[in-house]
Design an enzyme around this catalytic site. Structure first.
Site, PDB file in Angstrom:
ATOM      1  CB  ALA A  67      -0.940  -0.007   1.206  1.00  0.00           C
ATOM      2  CG  ASP A  68       3.688   1.480   3.006  1.00  0.00           C
ATOM      3  OD1 ASP A  68       2.753   0.657   3.013  1.00  0.00           O
ATOM      4  OD2 ASP A  68       4.396   1.697   3.994  1.00  0.00           O
ATOM      5  CB  ALA A  69       4.346   1.111  -3.544  1.00  0.00           C
ATOM      6  CG  LEU A  70      -0.697   1.845  -4.364  1.00  0.00           C
ATOM      7  CD1 LEU A  70      -2.097   1.275  -4.146  1.00  0.00           C
ATOM      8  CD2 LEU A  70      -0.316   1.788  -5.837  1.00  0.00           C
ATOM      9  CG  PHE A  71       1.941   8.769  -0.308  1.00  0.00           C
ATOM     10  CD1 PHE A  71       0.876   9.633  -0.136  1.00  0.00           C
ATOM     11  CD2 PHE A  71       3.217   9.256  -0.067  1.00  0.00           C
ATOM     12  CE1 PHE A  71       1.073  10.958   0.266  1.00  0.00           C
ATOM     13  CE2 PHE A  71       3.433  10.570   0.336  1.00  0.00           C
ATOM     14  CZ  PHE A  71       2.354  11.429   0.495  1.00  0.00           C
TER      15      PHE A  71
END
Length: 256
Positions: free
Chosen positions: A34-38
């Site tokens: 999920a972090d990568a989508l920021f």
């Protein structure tokens, strides 16, 4: 760069993004948490806006949707942190949806939408996903205004948590300011969150506490925990709350 348009300042970033686009991995491999989508999509969106090229927008949209396919649960409107949590349960038997993980995603979508052209083919998809996530997130806010580390199991870690709360507040306030979210529905939610953070998370020296430490899942928090991303989320939230206060339609419920 937008304030001082000197290409040398951003050339290393542009070069790296061009390398990634020239030899892409599937979105569910390259951005499989999920972090990568920021981290990545907003950079590509800004790259498209700055260079006025369509390719970065097309690439980020395709990758984002591929990455979302295994991580987004439409039944809950939320994202798992990564594939390890698809079947995981909290100590009280709830699905594990991490507050900061979902904060990264919702704030990431907000930042993509700020640069994604209105006529891009993926625009409606991102707006729909932003609204569905916003609705799901709003339902898990606690009375204090904070969100707990585990969104569906607030009793697992009952402490306030600032990084997830900050990102949610930023995204929801931006949604109101951009016209994507109803001020009547989401204004009070933003107000409770901002007021809660100002009163409970910022100490007399201005330090932002109650930030869950680096990790990949819900975990305990204490008042002394502070991290740069927690302060960053708080400042992002403040920037949008300020715009909300100064807007002609600003909800009177928002607290200064």
């Amino acid at each position: 760069y937008r304030e001082r348009p000197e290409v040398a300042e951003i050339e290393p970033t542009l070069s790296r993004m061009r390398q990634i686009m020239a030899d892409p991995r599937p979105g569910n491999v390259a951005w499989d948490w999920a972090d990568a989508l920021f981290m990545a999509p907003p950079v590509l969106a800004r790259m498209g806006a700055v260079t006025k090229k369509k390719r970065p927008f097309d690439f980020l949209a395709e990758q984002f949707r591929e990455a979302s396919a295994p991580l987004y649960d439409p039944a809950y409107g939320l994202y798992y942190r990564d594939k390890r949590f698809l079947d995981a349960q909290s100590k009280n038997g709830s699905k594990v949806f991490w507050s900061r993980g979902n904060g990264w995603v919702l704030a990431g979508i907000a930042r993509v939408l700020q640069d994604l052209p209105e006529d891009h083919s993926s625009r409606k998809w991102f707006e729909k996903r932003f609204r569905s996530m916003s609705k799901a997130v709003a339902c898990t806010q606690q009375e204090s205004g904070f969100w707990r580390p585990s969104l569906l199991d607030p009793k697992a870690y009952p402490q306030p948590e600032t990084s997830g709360t900050g990102f949610f507040t930023y995204a929801l306030a931006w949604g109101i300011n951009s016209g994507l979210l109803s001020k009547d529905i989401y204004g009070p939610i933003v107000s409770r969150a901002w007021t809660g953070m100002v009163r409970e998370a910022v100490n007399d020296e201005g330090r932002v506490g109650w930030v869950q430490q680096p990790g990949d899942r819900p975990a305990p928090v204490n008042e002394g925990h502070a991290e740069p991303y927690g302060a960053g989320a708080f400042l992002l939230a403040g920037s949008e709350v300020l715009d909300l206060l100064e807007a002609p339609y600003s909800p009177s419920a928002i607290s200064k």
